[in-house]
Design a protein around this motif. Structure first.
Motif, mmCIF file in Angstrom:
data_model
loop_
_atom_site.group_PDB
_atom_site.id
_atom_site.type_symbol
_atom_site.label_atom_id
_atom_site.label_comp_id
_atom_site.label_asym_id
_atom_site.label_seq_id
_atom_site.Cartn_x
_atom_site.Cartn_y
_atom_site.Cartn_z
ATOM 1 N N ARG A 65 0.864 -1.189 0.000
ATOM 2 C CA ARG A 65 0.000 0.000 0.000
ATOM 3 C C ARG A 65 0.898 1.236 0.000
ATOM 4 N NH1 ARG A 65 -5.093 -0.555 0.363
ATOM 5 N NH2 ARG A 65 -5.443 1.541 1.200
ATOM 6 N N VAL A 67 1.638 5.283 -0.943
ATOM 7 C CA VAL A 67 1.119 6.637 -1.149
ATOM 8 C C VAL A 67 2.232 7.437 -1.807
ATOM 9 C CG1 VAL A 67 0.402 8.777 -0.019
ATOM 10 C CG2 VAL A 67 -0.554 6.594 0.729
ATOM 11 N N ALA A 84 -2.020 3.379 -3.588
ATOM 12 C CA ALA A 84 -3.320 3.454 -2.932
ATOM 13 C C ALA A 84 -3.765 4.896 -2.768
ATOM 14 C CB ALA A 84 -3.246 2.770 -1.567
ATOM 15 N N GLY A 85 -2.796 5.800 -2.612
ATOM 16 C CA GLY A 85 -3.119 7.207 -2.423
ATOM 17 C C GLY A 85 -2.151 8.106 -3.166
ATOM 18 N N THR A 107 -9.919 7.889 -10.307
ATOM 19 C CA THR A 107 -11.061 7.304 -9.602
ATOM 20 C C THR A 107 -10.660 6.063 -8.821
ATOM 21 O OG1 THR A 107 -11.742 5.853 -11.440
ATOM 22 C CG2 THR A 107 -12.572 8.126 -11.448
ATOM 23 N N VAL A 109 -7.726 5.825 -6.998
ATOM 24 C CA VAL A 109 -6.796 6.134 -5.916
ATOM 25 C C VAL A 109 -7.431 7.132 -4.960
ATOM 26 C CG1 VAL A 109 -4.745 5.705 -7.326
ATOM 27 C CG2 VAL A 109 -5.694 8.008 -7.222
ATOM 28 N N THR A 110 -6.970 7.127 -3.725
ATOM 29 C CA THR A 110 -7.439 8.101 -2.739
ATOM 30 C C THR A 110 -6.618 9.371 -2.851
ATOM 31 O OG1 THR A 110 -8.133 6.379 -1.182
ATOM 32 C CG2 THR A 110 -7.706 8.568 -0.275
ATOM 33 N N SER A 111 -7.285 10.501 -2.958
ATOM 34 C CA SER A 111 -6.586 11.786 -2.989
ATOM 35 C C SER A 111 -6.292 12.222 -1.557
ATOM 36 C CB SER A 111 -7.412 12.854 -3.709
ATOM 37 O OG SER A 111 -6.738 14.102 -3.674
ATOM 38 N N ILE A 112 -5.006 12.336 -1.247
ATOM 39 C CA ILE A 112 -4.580 12.762 0.079
ATOM 40 C C ILE A 112 -4.538 14.287 0.152
ATOM 41 C CG2 ILE A 112 -2.774 12.482 1.832
ATOM 42 C CD1 ILE A 112 -4.182 9.887 1.007
ATOM 43 N N ASN A 114 -4.876 17.865 -2.997
ATOM 44 C CA ASN A 114 -4.875 18.200 -4.416
ATOM 45 C C ASN A 114 -4.127 19.499 -4.714
ATOM 46 O OD1 ASN A 114 -5.728 17.740 -7.163
ATOM 47 N ND2 ASN A 114 -7.259 19.357 -6.893
ATOM 48 N N LYS A 123 -6.668 11.449 5.975
ATOM 49 C CA LYS A 123 -6.823 10.575 4.810
ATOM 50 C C LYS A 123 -5.586 9.696 4.616
ATOM 51 C CE LYS A 123 -9.923 13.609 2.198
ATOM 52 N NZ LYS A 123 -10.083 14.424 0.968
ATOM 53 N N THR A 127 -5.475 5.368 4.747
ATOM 54 C CA THR A 127 -5.080 4.453 3.671
ATOM 55 C C THR A 127 -4.204 3.317 4.182
ATOM 56 O OG1 THR A 127 -3.073 5.695 3.089
ATOM 57 C CG2 THR A 127 -5.116 6.329 1.980
#
Length: 342
Positions: A65, A67, A84-85, A107, A109-112, A114, A123, A127
């Motif tokens: 996992r 990021v 994952a992020g 869509t 992945v997790t946005s930590i 922007n 966030k 993850t």
């Protein structure tokens, strides 16, 4: 010889970083190259990787996992590594994908966060990351994209950080290091996508070199801007510009003691004569329409002659993403006049 077999000096960035050379480091990765990507089952056995700060990250098994800073995530994505992020600019204000997001499926992945200064610790922790990847923007170990000041020390206890240098290192070397990391994380460096990307990158590089050779005397200025200042790039600090210079492109080198850019007032816009001007195409830099409102800019010979083109300021650190950028620059060079400053 393949462009991936050697490296010079350069890097990218916007008004950040400090002088000096980042430490070069060897990579050690345990596990089979046939293992699944980081989105799949983690490989058994210990895993380690020495980053470009000279810091060794050790895990009981291959990280599953991850990021990553958006440009780092995009560099890994085409090798099959699925973070994952992701943090850093991913979407513009109107919802379009930012340039540096590459082929990432946002869509999936997790946005930590922007933006440059947007990183949600909540966030991030949610993850459950076991590795963080980002770029190294200067000589100090703390010169990290986004994870600077007091943020890095908050992130590190949750998951270790791997930082790859984008500072005073040419584009092929940065690409090489991201490929090494991708393979260490279970990515495939021999996929058809990557093999084609490497062929395209080599061909694009050869074509740019030939185009530059066919335009003797062409002088190129690369700039960014805001409402207060014009920023003249120093190519040795940018991975892409340093590589183009290695291929023969005569890029004006800004002066002053700061890294990356020389800061000029708009009244000084004509300090460096050029036949062709490349302007920062990022959404938060001024557009050329906005720049045209400054009379000193509008009167520059290259501007009046329409010898302007985009500078794709966020380099793409794998061959799949980088090749089209080089092809576009080649087309610009092929169409450029060399008599503007004569």
């Amino acid at each position: 010889m393949s462009v991936f077999q050697g490296a010079g000096l350069s890097r990218r960035g916007f008004l950040i970083g400090t002088g000096g050379l980042a430490a070069a480091a060897a990579l050690t990765a345990c596990g089979s190259g046939n293992d699944k990507s980081s989105s799949g089952t983690a490989a058994s056995g210990p895993w380690e990787f020495t980053d470009d700060r000279g810091q060794k990250v050790m895990r009981d098994q291959r990280p599953a996992r991850v990021v990553a800073y958006v440009s780092s995530a995009a560099a890994l994505w085409d090798y099959g590594v699925r973070p994952a992020g992701v943090f850093g600019p991913q979407k513009t204000a109107d919802g379009a994908k930012e340039i540096q997001a590459g082929n990432i499926d946002l869509t999936a992945v997790t946005s930590i966060g922007n933006a440059w200064d947007d990183f949600s610790m909540e966030k991030f922790a949610a993850t459950k990351p076991d590795l963080v990847i980002t770029g190294l923007t200067g000589a100090k170990p703390t010169d990290l994209w986004v994870l600077k000041d007091d943020l890095g020390p908050k992130v590190q206890p949750i998951a270790p950080i791997v930082a790859l240098s984008e500072y005073k290192v040419t584009l092929p070397k940065v690409i090489e290091r991201y490929e090494q990391l991708a393979v260490a994380l279970g990515g495939d460096a021999n996929s058809e996508v990557i093999k084609k990307g490497k062929d395209d990158f080599q061909r694009a590089s050869d074509d740019l070199k030939a185009a530059v050779k066919a335009k003797p005397g062409l002088k190129v200025l690369v700039v960014s801007s805001d409402k207060d200042n014009l920023y003249v790039c120093k190519p040795e600090f940018f991975a892409d510009l340093a590589y183009y210079r290695d291929l023969g492109l005569d890029i004006v080198n800004g002066g002053g003691s700061d890294d990356y850019f020389e800061t000029l007032s708009w009244e000084q816009a004509g300090k460096y004569p050029a036949d062709l001007i490349l302007t920062d195409s990022r959404t938060y830099a001024l557009s050329r329409q906005q720049m045209a409102q400054f009379p000193t800019w509008a009167q520059l010979p290259a501007v009046k002659a329409g010898q302007l083109a985009d500078w794709s300021t966020e380099p793409r650190f794998n061959p799949v993403l980088a090749a089209p950028v080089i092809r576009k620059l080649t087309e610009v060079v092929q169409g450029a006049r060399t008599d503007i400053t004569a």
